[in-house]
Design a protein around this motif. Structure first.
Motif, PDB file in Angstrom:
ATOM      1  N   VAL A 161       0.853  -1.193   0.000  1.00 50.90           N
ATOM      2  CA  VAL A 161       0.000   0.000   0.000  1.00 50.90           C
ATOM      3  C   VAL A 161       0.888   1.241   0.000  1.00 50.90           C
ATOM      4  CG1 VAL A 161      -1.873   1.215   1.175  1.00 50.90           C
ATOM      5  CG2 VAL A 161      -1.727  -1.283   1.326  1.00 50.90           C
ATOM      6  N   ARG A 162       0.827   2.004  -1.096  1.00 40.80           N
ATOM      7  CA  ARG A 162       1.697   3.186  -1.179  1.00 40.80           C
ATOM      8  C   ARG A 162       1.385   4.180  -0.063  1.00 40.80           C
ATOM      9  NH1 ARG A 162       0.169   4.063  -7.197  1.00 40.80           N
ATOM     10  NH2 ARG A 162      -1.434   2.678  -6.379  1.00 40.80           N
ATOM     11  N   ALA A 163       0.092   4.346   0.237  1.00 43.30           N
ATOM     12  CA  ALA A 163      -0.288   5.311   1.277  1.00 43.30           C
ATOM     13  C   ALA A 163      -0.494   4.596   2.613  1.00 43.30           C
ATOM     14  CB  ALA A 163      -1.538   6.069   0.865  1.00 43.30           C
ATOM     15  N   ALA A 164       0.461   3.760   3.011  1.00 45.69           N
ATOM     16  CA  ALA A 164       0.423   3.141   4.346  1.00 45.69           C
ATOM     17  C   ALA A 164       1.185   4.055   5.291  1.00 45.69           C
ATOM     18  CB  ALA A 164       1.058   1.756   4.308  1.00 45.69           C
ATOM     19  N   CYS A 165       0.501   4.518   6.335  1.00 43.32           N
ATOM     20  CA  CYS A 165       1.106   5.483   7.251  1.00 43.32           C
ATOM     21  C   CYS A 165       0.870   5.027   8.691  1.00 43.32           C
ATOM     22  CB  CYS A 165       0.529   6.869   7.003  1.00 43.32           C
ATOM     23  SG  CYS A 165      -1.235   7.026   7.375  1.00 43.32           S
ATOM     24  N   LEU A 166       1.262   5.865   9.637  1.00 44.50           N
ATOM     25  CA  LEU A 166       1.159   5.492  11.051  1.00 44.50           C
ATOM     26  C   LEU A 166       0.173   6.381  11.796  1.00 44.50           C
ATOM     27  CD1 LEU A 166       4.934   4.995  11.977  1.00 44.50           C
ATOM     28  CD2 LEU A 166       3.322   3.326  11.020  1.00 44.50           C
ATOM     29  N   GLY A 167      -0.466   5.785  12.802  1.00 40.19           N
ATOM     30  CA  GLY A 167      -1.319   6.543  13.710  1.00 40.19           C
ATOM     31  C   GLY A 167      -1.049   6.114  15.139  1.00 40.19           C
ATOM     32  N   LEU A 168      -1.334   7.008  16.066  1.00 44.48           N
ATOM     33  CA  LEU A 168      -1.127   6.707  17.487  1.00 44.48           C
ATOM     34  C   LEU A 168      -2.408   6.215  18.159  1.00 44.48           C
ATOM     35  CD1 LEU A 168       1.073   9.816  18.324  1.00 44.48           C
ATOM     36  CD2 LEU A 168       1.810   7.445  18.562  1.00 44.48           C
ATOM     37  N   ASP A 169      -3.557   6.563  17.613  1.00 44.76           N
ATOM     38  CA  ASP A 169      -4.852   6.130  18.154  1.00 44.76           C
ATOM     39  C   ASP A 169      -5.023   6.550  19.617  1.00 44.76           C
ATOM     40  OD1 ASP A 169      -7.363   4.968  17.922  1.00 44.76           O
ATOM     41  OD2 ASP A 169      -6.667   2.932  18.338  1.00 44.76           O
ATOM     42  N   GLY A 170      -4.250   7.539  20.065  1.00 45.52           N
ATOM     43  CA  GLY A 170      -4.340   7.938  21.471  1.00 45.52           C
ATOM     44  C   GLY A 170      -3.912   6.842  22.425  1.00 45.52           C
ATOM     45  N   LEU A 171      -3.172   5.856  21.923  1.00 41.08           N
ATOM     46  CA  LEU A 171      -2.800   4.690  22.734  1.00 41.08           C
ATOM     47  C   LEU A 171      -1.330   4.350  22.524  1.00 41.08           C
ATOM     48  CD1 LEU A 171      -6.042   2.631  22.092  1.00 41.08           C
ATOM     49  CD2 LEU A 171      -5.213   3.270  24.364  1.00 41.08           C
ATOM     50  N   ALA A 172      -0.482   5.388  22.529  1.00 43.61           N
ATOM     51  CA  ALA A 172       0.953   5.144  22.411  1.00 43.61           C
ATOM     52  C   ALA A 172       1.408   4.186  23.511  1.00 43.61           C
ATOM     53  CB  ALA A 172       1.715   6.461  22.511  1.00 43.61           C
ATOM     54  N   LEU A 173       2.455   3.443  23.215  1.00 41.16           N
ATOM     55  CA  LEU A 173       2.889   2.381  24.132  1.00 41.16           C
ATOM     56  C   LEU A 173       3.123   2.910  25.543  1.00 41.16           C
ATOM     57  CD1 LEU A 173       3.199  -0.605  23.648  1.00 41.16           C
ATOM     58  CD2 LEU A 173       5.614  -0.248  23.175  1.00 41.16           C
ATOM     59  N   SER A 174       3.703   4.113  25.662  1.00 44.00           N
ATOM     60  CA  SER A 174       3.937   4.684  26.987  1.00 44.00           C
ATOM     61  C   SER A 174       2.884   5.723  27.346  1.00 44.00           C
ATOM     62  CB  SER A 174       5.339   5.307  27.053  1.00 44.00           C
ATOM     63  OG  SER A 174       6.320   4.317  26.843  1.00 44.00           O
ATOM     64  N   ASP A 175       1.755   5.707  26.628  1.00 46.41           N
ATOM     65  CA  ASP A 175       0.626   6.598  26.914  1.00 46.41           C
ATOM     66  C   ASP A 175       1.029   8.076  26.853  1.00 46.41           C
ATOM     67  OD1 ASP A 175      -2.126   6.107  27.311  1.00 46.41           O
ATOM     68  OD2 ASP A 175      -2.007   6.980  29.314  1.00 46.41           O
ATOM     69  N   ASP A 176       1.930   8.405  25.895  1.00 42.77           N
ATOM     70  CA  ASP A 176       2.514   9.745  25.913  1.00 42.77           C
ATOM     71  C   ASP A 176       2.480  10.458  24.561  1.00 42.77           C
ATOM     72  OD1 ASP A 176       4.224   8.135  24.560  1.00 42.77           O
ATOM     73  OD2 ASP A 176       5.977   8.507  25.836  1.00 42.77           O
ATOM     74  N   HIS A 177       1.808   9.913  23.558  1.00 35.77           N
ATOM     75  CA  HIS A 177       1.680  10.579  22.255  1.00 35.77           C
ATOM     76  C   HIS A 177       3.042  10.772  21.568  1.00 35.77           C
ATOM     77  CE1 HIS A 177      -2.474  11.579  23.425  1.00 35.77           C
ATOM     78  NE2 HIS A 177      -1.958  11.954  24.587  1.00 35.77           N
ATOM     79  N   ASP A 178       3.998   9.899  21.855  1.00 32.46           N
ATOM     80  CA  ASP A 178       5.345  10.053  21.299  1.00 32.46           C
ATOM     81  C   ASP A 178       5.419   9.393  19.914  1.00 32.46           C
ATOM     82  OD1 ASP A 178       7.989  10.048  20.591  1.00 32.46           O
ATOM     83  OD2 ASP A 178       8.718   9.122  22.447  1.00 32.46           O
ATOM     84  N   GLY A 179       5.358  10.242  18.885  1.00 34.44           N
ATOM     85  CA  GLY A 179       5.397   9.731  17.517  1.00 34.44           C
ATOM     86  C   GLY A 179       6.714   9.064  17.159  1.00 34.44           C
ATOM     87  N   TRP A 180       7.798   9.456  17.850  1.00 34.90           N
ATOM     88  CA  TRP A 180       9.102   8.846  17.544  1.00 34.90           C
ATOM     89  C   TRP A 180       9.169   7.412  18.044  1.00 34.90           C
ATOM     90  CZ3 TRP A 180      11.992  10.978  14.028  1.00 34.90           C
ATOM     91  CH2 TRP A 180      11.833  12.338  13.781  1.00 34.90           C
ATOM     92  N   ALA A 181       8.645   7.186  19.249  1.00 33.04           N
ATOM     93  CA  ALA A 181       8.636   5.816  19.784  1.00 33.04           C
ATOM     94  C   ALA A 181       7.748   4.934  18.903  1.00 33.04           C
ATOM     95  CB  ALA A 181       8.147   5.821  21.233  1.00 33.04           C
ATOM     96  N   GLU A 182       6.632   5.505  18.425  1.00 34.16           N
ATOM     97  CA  GLU A 182       5.739   4.742  17.557  1.00 34.16           C
ATOM     98  C   GLU A 182       6.447   4.366  16.258  1.00 34.16           C
ATOM     99  OE1 GLU A 182       2.837   3.765  18.552  1.00 34.16           O
ATOM    100  OE2 GLU A 182       2.158   2.809  16.708  1.00 34.16           O
ATOM    101  N   LEU A 183       7.192   5.337  15.728  1.00 33.47           N
ATOM    102  CA  LEU A 183       7.942   5.089  14.500  1.00 33.47           C
ATOM    103  C   LEU A 183       8.983   3.983  14.715  1.00 33.47           C
ATOM    104  CD1 LEU A 183       8.919   5.749  11.666  1.00 33.47           C
ATOM    105  CD2 LEU A 183       9.967   7.836  12.562  1.00 33.47           C
ATOM    106  N   ARG A 184       9.624   4.030  15.882  1.00 35.52           N
ATOM    107  CA  ARG A 184      10.634   3.023  16.204  1.00 35.52           C
ATOM    108  C   ARG A 184       9.984   1.633  16.333  1.00 35.52           C
ATOM    109  NH1 ARG A 184      13.566   6.903  18.096  1.00 35.52           N
ATOM    110  NH2 ARG A 184      12.734   6.959  20.181  1.00 35.52           N
TER     111      ARG A 184
END
Ligand SMILES: [Zn+2]
Length: 478
Positions: free
Chosen positions: A341-364
């Motif tokens: 999927v060319r337009a496959a992207c990321l979302g946090l869903d308000g449920l980041a692993l550390s509950d902190d909205h950290d887009g970098w950790a999600e990317l990792r």
């Protein structure tokens, strides 16, 4: 509406240690070891080009007249790297997080029951506003907020959510929830009647009125264009076919985007296979839902043929790896989606692993899953593209443009000073450093639509000028 809380800094000049282009690559020639000059004037990037020589670091923040005078040499050289803002392709605005709200993680269908009974309830202003604050601190410059209403006034809550995003200065796609066959958590019957044509038309009229009203509020201000109102049929299992078809028809006629959850949990997969033995996605396609104007979130349970159909139709797919783990929904199919999927992207869903909205950790996490699913190293630039360029379409008219001369400033200045010894090393493109190690602490500044909306506090360890009085120790109440 007057936006009081938004920072008004719209001009600056920097010497950068490097530039990450839109897909994680330098935009012009590869020049990782050299300096770049960046000038933003009244919100517009007027200069973004390599400089022949010079000390990489901050020239100044607000005064384009020249370098800051620093005769004592107290300011450590800062290795700032320009990066496009991270995009959060699917979220709801969950305030400081669901732990703060007192909603424990659980399998999705159980979790939905507690979602409506938070220990600490908040209104949309706080839900979206506090989440936006945390995202901006992490360098997330745009987010999709699917409003989960907390009471009966849905129009009012969507209006409040949109205003909260504008007040924080984040770009936002705000999805107006549509749910008319949600009586059974497990999913509707195929022929469930839903709300009926008149009710759906009335809802569409509400959405269009609200979108016009919100646009009027910010017309002519720097906040114009920050918000894109979208239609948010919550998920195919909870919205009647006739309603989905009507929303798709409206989207085709007006260009208004659709944003819906899709096959997030094993339960939803079972529902789809039971109710649509001939295929849920082909049915959605016949209803007109699968187009380049649609974003689907999660897709945790999607098969390869279904991913291929999404790509064929130009649909954006927002993957939510942390959320899927916390809601026991499955492992996000990062590798399969990225391959199909060319337009496959990321979302946090308000449920980041550390509950902190950290887009970098999600990317990792997403990159880690991608690697684990392929047993191969994923280049930092490819991972960064998931969190930047791939998700742009999800924001419709509110989408940021890639940082370039002549564009409004939508950018993050990352302080990669701790790793400057790696700059120029063939094994360490800047994108790999950022994806491997960056986090909110390294986000020096965030600019959205030409306005600086976040800047890191000055480091507390910086020496005070000798003429300044020593700071008084803070009094601690006994
Ligand atoms: Zn969601």
């Amino acid at each position: 509406m007057t936006v009081h809380t938004m920072s008004t800094t719209r001009t600056g000049r920097w010497r950068l240690a490097g530039v990450l282009g839109d897909a994680g690559q330098p935009p012009a020639r590869v020049d990782a070891g050299g300096a770049w000059e960046l000038v933003v004037d009244d919100g517009v990037i007027t200069t973004l080009r390599p400089t022949p020589a010079g000390q990489a670091g901050q020239v100044d923040r607000d005064d384009p007249a020249g370098p800051r005078d620093d005769p004592a040499g107290l300011a450590p050289p800062t290795a700032l790297v320009l990066c496009p803002p991270l995009l959060n392709g699917h979220d709801h605005g969950r305030g400081p997080g669901t732990v703060d709200a007192g909603i424990p993680d659980a399998p999705l269908e159980e979790w939905l029951d507690t979602l409506g009974r938070p220990v600490r309830p908040r209104g949309q202003d706080e839900l979206v506003g506090l989440a936006a604050d945390a995202m901006l601190r992490a360098g997330v410059g745009a987010a999709v907020f699917c409003v989960n209403p907390t009471g009966p006034d849905v129009v009012g809550e969507v209006r409040t959510a949109a205003r909260a995003a504008v007040a924080r200065g984040i770009r936002a796609a705000v999805a107006f929830p549509v749910l008319d066959a949600g009586g059974d958590r497990r999913g509707r019957r195929r022929g469930a009647p839903g709300a009926g044509r008149a009710a759906v038309d009335a809802l569409i009229a509400d959405v269009e009125r609200l979108a016009g009203e919100l646009a009027d509020e910010v017309a002519g201000s720097p906040a114009a264009g920050l918000v894109d109102i979208q239609l948010g049929p919550v998920g195919p299992q909870w919205v009647a076919e006739a309603t989905l078809a009507r929303l798709a028809e409206h989207s085709a006629a007006t260009g208004r985007r659709l944003h819906l959850h899709l096959l997030e949990s094993p339960g939803q997969r079972a529902w789809a296979d039971d109710v649509y033995p001939d295929g849920l996605l082909p049915a959605m396609d016949r209803l007109g839902l699968l187009t380049e104007r649609t974003t689907v979130a999660h897709g945790t349970q999607l098969r390869d043929d279904e991913l291929a159909l999404l790509d064929e139709r130009g649909v954006t797919l927002a993957l939510n790896a942390s959320s899927n783990l916390r809601l026991a929904a499955g492992v996000a199919p990062i590798a399969r989606a990225a391959a199909r999927v060319r337009a496959a992207c990321l979302g946090l869903d308000g449920l980041a692993l550390s509950d902190d909205h950290d887009g970098w950790a999600e990317l990792r996490l997403a990159r880690g899953l991608w690697q684990a699913q392929t047993h191969r190293r994923v280049p930092g630039a490819a991972a960064l593209a998931l969190a930047t360029s791939a998700g742009r379409a999800a924001f419709g008219a509110a989408a940021p443009r890639p940082p370039a001369e002549g564009q409004l400033a939508d950018l993050v200045l990352l302080d990669l000073s701790p790793w400057r010894h790696l700059f120029g090393h063939p094994d360490w493109p800047l994108a790999d450093i950022a994806v491997a190690a960056a986090g909110p602490a390294h986000v020096a500044e965030v600019w959205v639509a030409g306005t600086r909306v976040h800047h890191r506090p000055e480091p507390s360890s910086r020496p005070e000028p000798s003429s300044a009085p020593a700071p008084r120790p803070r009094e601690v109440p006994a």
